[in-house]
Write an enzyme that holds these catalytic residues in place. Structure first.
Site, PDB file in Angstrom:
ATOM      1  N   MET A   1       0.785  -1.226   0.000  1.00 37.22           N
ATOM      2  CA  MET A   1       0.000   0.000   0.000  1.00 37.22           C
ATOM      3  C   MET A   1       0.825   1.289   0.000  1.00 37.22           C
ATOM      4  O   MET A   1       0.399   2.296  -0.519  1.00 37.22           O
ATOM      5  CB  MET A   1      -0.905   0.013   1.234  1.00 37.22           C
ATOM      6  CG  MET A   1      -1.912  -1.098   1.292  1.00 37.22           C
ATOM      7  SD  MET A   1      -3.284  -0.851   0.168  1.00 37.22           S
ATOM      8  CE  MET A   1      -4.080   0.604   0.857  1.00 37.22           C
ATOM      9  N   LYS A   2       1.969   1.291   0.652  1.00 33.07           N
ATOM     10  CA  LYS A   2       2.668   2.567   0.840  1.00 33.07           C
ATOM     11  C   LYS A   2       3.814   2.768  -0.142  1.00 33.07           C
ATOM     12  O   LYS A   2       4.631   3.656   0.019  1.00 33.07           O
ATOM     13  CB  LYS A   2       3.195   2.653   2.283  1.00 33.07           C
ATOM     14  CG  LYS A   2       2.066   2.595   3.304  1.00 33.07           C
ATOM     15  CD  LYS A   2       2.057   3.772   4.237  1.00 33.07           C
ATOM     16  CE  LYS A   2       0.660   3.952   4.805  1.00 33.07           C
ATOM     17  NZ  LYS A   2       0.602   4.559   6.105  1.00 33.07           N
ATOM     18  N   ASN A   3       3.852   1.946  -1.152  1.00 32.21           N
ATOM     19  CA  ASN A   3       4.961   2.012  -2.086  1.00 32.21           C
ATOM     20  C   ASN A   3       4.771   3.131  -3.120  1.00 32.21           C
ATOM     21  O   ASN A   3       3.681   3.327  -3.646  1.00 32.21           O
ATOM     22  CB  ASN A   3       5.062   0.648  -2.783  1.00 32.21           C
ATOM     23  CG  ASN A   3       6.139   0.630  -3.807  1.00 32.21           C
ATOM     24  OD1 ASN A   3       5.966   1.120  -4.907  1.00 32.21           O
ATOM     25  ND2 ASN A   3       7.276   0.080  -3.443  1.00 32.21           N
TER      26      ASN A   3
END
Ligand code: ZN
Lengths: 329, 309
Positions: B103-105
């Site tokens: 998700m945070k890539n």
């Protein structure tokens, strides 16, 4: 420098009465980071190695132990990340990118090593400057991170930051960059990654930093932004990055350095924030975490310490809020 | 199940290149995950001979599944896709579950950006975004991407966009990202001035949301943004703010934000400076003491002539 988190955790409950900064523990924590090559996470965070080195080094300078890592070893590594075209990769074998190039320049500035750069790479400073300047979008004034083209105000700030550290700002169209930053100002007074994206403390830092370097803080609604930044402080003293989000030690840096540039640092409660940051330490093995009870890492370690430096915590060296480096006097 | 290359026929022609760790500790023993280490060795080898092929695509997929933040791998994958002419729909089909896992890539988003841009169609993107936001409703990448879609495909006037934003606010009235998106589609991303009618409609909408949670910053910021965009004075909100704060009844304040705006409204009125001072005093001492210095600064401004707050 390894980005591996842990091994320790920040204390869960508040530390006992006399809370203080565990300077020696943090120094040893940073020194040990690079000896953890047997951990998978060490290699999975390789894409952050040069940033990590910069973070660790800055923390050591702020803690008053600039010689805790060997200067020549650091420089060897930094130069091994430098590409022919003047950009730095995160580690040898990684493509060049703005973020690592900025870290490379910041490390050279911290170590006062631009002379050694010229010794090793003839015309090195100019080459790095050209790599950065070529990433400016001539249409909009903003900057991409690499040839891939992703654009973000982080890259714009990084570019102006590195160029100003090298005295090469005249290589880019500063006025155009300024106009782009200005177009990222939001209705709530903050700034995002590009025009219209949500205000975020980290992006506020990059935009205010870029405008400070350009000498154009007159474009900022300083009172409104100062108020928005001070609203980031929560009852427990910690700061968050956006409304209705959790507190996190790294925002001590993004929020406070922005406030320092706007001369509004006194609009938050420094005593409460100091307490919060100190609670994020691992008192046994050193290092700071994002919040009490979590795993420590070098990123939160440096930005927690830099935050304490802005709060004038006794015994720490003075940090430069604009360049996020040590202040050379 | 780990995947290895050294006993795979399809890779027999490639000799993996060893890791060069830059000489800080060149002799340190490296015993990190054999699988990751070997895959990286093969990647270095194919990159060294500029190979773009289906097997390279598979190799990058494998490495990304282990370490999605390795930006060099993404870059090489993007080049491979264009070199071998992979159908872009196939790439998106692979990207959807990958994005959900990481998700945070950052890299995933830029990759998606370029592919959807080249495809020239936003079909299916709304569903994809909803599935991402179900896991993290304030994810910065997702919301930024949504804004890019709105602009790239000119979705400002599509009623679905505003309805969707409304449903996001409805499910969490404290979601600042959703309020920011609403501002973007109503005012921020458009050219030209906000009409008074639309402003009134938005003010009514926001007031209803504030009544649900008066101490919620986001709609207060939003409503002030709308006023400014429509060039309406803060006093437009006077009766409304009085629902939550009354300086004559300092025990019954339900929103520090209301008190803040009330202070500005009073400061601009004739003969109400005293009330403005009272409101700021309440904020400094009782309702938001952590920012006492800020409120006291505002109070100091009251004594200066002709200050428009
Ligand atoms: Zn953080």
């Amino acid at each position: 420098m390894s980005l591996v988190s842990g091994p320790g955790r920040a204390a869960v409950a508040g530390l006992p009465g006399d809370m203080h900064l565990f300077v020696d523990k943090h120094v040893r924590y940073i020194q040990r980071l690079d000896s953890r090559k047997d951990e998978l996470e060490y290699w999975l965070t390789e894409h952050l190695r040069l940033n990590g080195l910069y973070w660790g080094l800055t923390a050591l300078y702020l803690l008053g132990h600039p010689d805790a890592l060997p200067r020549s070893g650091i420089l060897d590594f930094v130069f091994s990340c430098l590409h022919e075209d003047g950009g730095f990769g995160a580690a040898p074998g990684h493509d060049a990118h703005m973020l690592y190039t900025v870290s490379g320049v910041q490390i050279l500035a911290t170590l006062d090593a631009f002379g050694e750069l010229e010794d090793r790479v003839k015309g090195g400073r100019q080459k790095i400057g050209k790599f950065i300047a070529d990433l400016q979008d001539p249409k909009t004034g903003t900057f991409a991170g690499d040839e891939w083209g992703e654009q973000d105000t982080r890259f714009l700030y990084g570019a102006l930051n590195a160029l100003s550290l090298m005295g090469l700002l005249d290589l880019v169209d500063v006025e155009k960059a300024v106009q782009h930053v200005h177009s990222c100002a939001n209705f709530d007074g903050g700034y995002g990654t590009s025009p219209g994206t949500e205000s975020h403390s980290g992006q506020v830092f990059t935009c205010v930093g870029a405008l400070t370097i350009a000498g154009r803080l007159d474009l900022v609604n300083q009172e409104k932004l100062g108020a928005w930044l001070s609203e980031r402080q929560l009852k427990n003293g910690g700061l968050n990055g956006r409304p209705e989000k959790k507190e996190d030690v790294c925002y001590s840096w993004w929020v406070m350095s922005s406030m320092a540039m706007l001369d509004k640092l006194h609009w938050i409660d420094g005593e409460k924030l100091t307490k919060f940051i100190l609670q994020c330490q691992d008192p046994e093995l050193g290092g700071l975490a994002d919040r009490p009870g979590d795993m420590v890492d070098v990123f939160h370690t440096v930005f927690g310490i830099a935050g304490l430096s802005l709060l004038k915590y006794p015994g720490l060296e003075e940090v430069d809020p604009l360049h996020a480096t040590i202040r050379h006097s | 199940m780990p995947k290895f290359y050294h006993d795979d026929e399809a890779w027999a022609d490639i000799a993996p290149l060893p890791q060069d760790d830059g000489g800080l500790h060149p002799l340190a023993a490296i015993s990190y995950s054999d699988e990751y280490s070997e895959a990286m060795g093969y990647l270095r080898a194919v990159m060294a001979k500029n190979e773009y092929s289906d097997r390279v695509l598979g190799l990058t997929e494998h490495i990304i599944s282990m370490n999605p933040a390795h930006y060099t791998v993404w870059l090489y994958r993007a080049n491979t896709i264009s070199e071998i002419g992979r159908p872009l729909q196939d790439e998106i089909a692979w990207l959807n579950p990958t994005a959900l896992k990481h998700m945070k890539n950052y890299q995933i988003w830029h990759h998606r950006h370029t592919i959807i841009d080249a495809l020239g169609s936003a079909d299916g993107e709304a569903e994809f975004i909803s599935s991402m936001l179900e896991k993290d409703s304030k994810n910065y990448h997702v919301w930024s991407y949504r804004q890019w879609l709105v602009k790239r495909f000119d979705l400002f006037d599509k009623p679905e966009e505003l309805e969707w934003t409304h449903s996001m606010i409805e499910s969490d009235v404290r979601n600042n990202s959703a309020w920011n998106h609403r501002y973007y589609i109503v005012v921020g991303g458009r050219e030209g001035k906000l009409s008074v009618e639309l402003a009134k409609q938005e003010i009514g909408y926001t007031q209803a949301a504030i009544r649900k949670a008066p101490q919620n910053q986001s709609p207060w910021n939003y409503i002030l943004g709308i006023l400014r965009a429509a060039e309406l004075p803060k006093s437009t909100l006077k009766d409304f703010t009085c629902e939550f704060a009354d300086v004559q009844r300092p025990e019954e304040v339900y929103s520090s934000h209301a008190l803040d705006i009330l202070a500005d409204i009073y400061a601009e009125e004739e003969n109400s400076k005293e009330n403005a001072a009272k409101a700021l005093e309440l904020l400094a001492t009782k309702y938001d003491p952590i920012r006492a210095n800020y409120w006291n600064y505002r109070k100091g401004l009251l004594d200066q002539p002709n200050i428009a707050a």
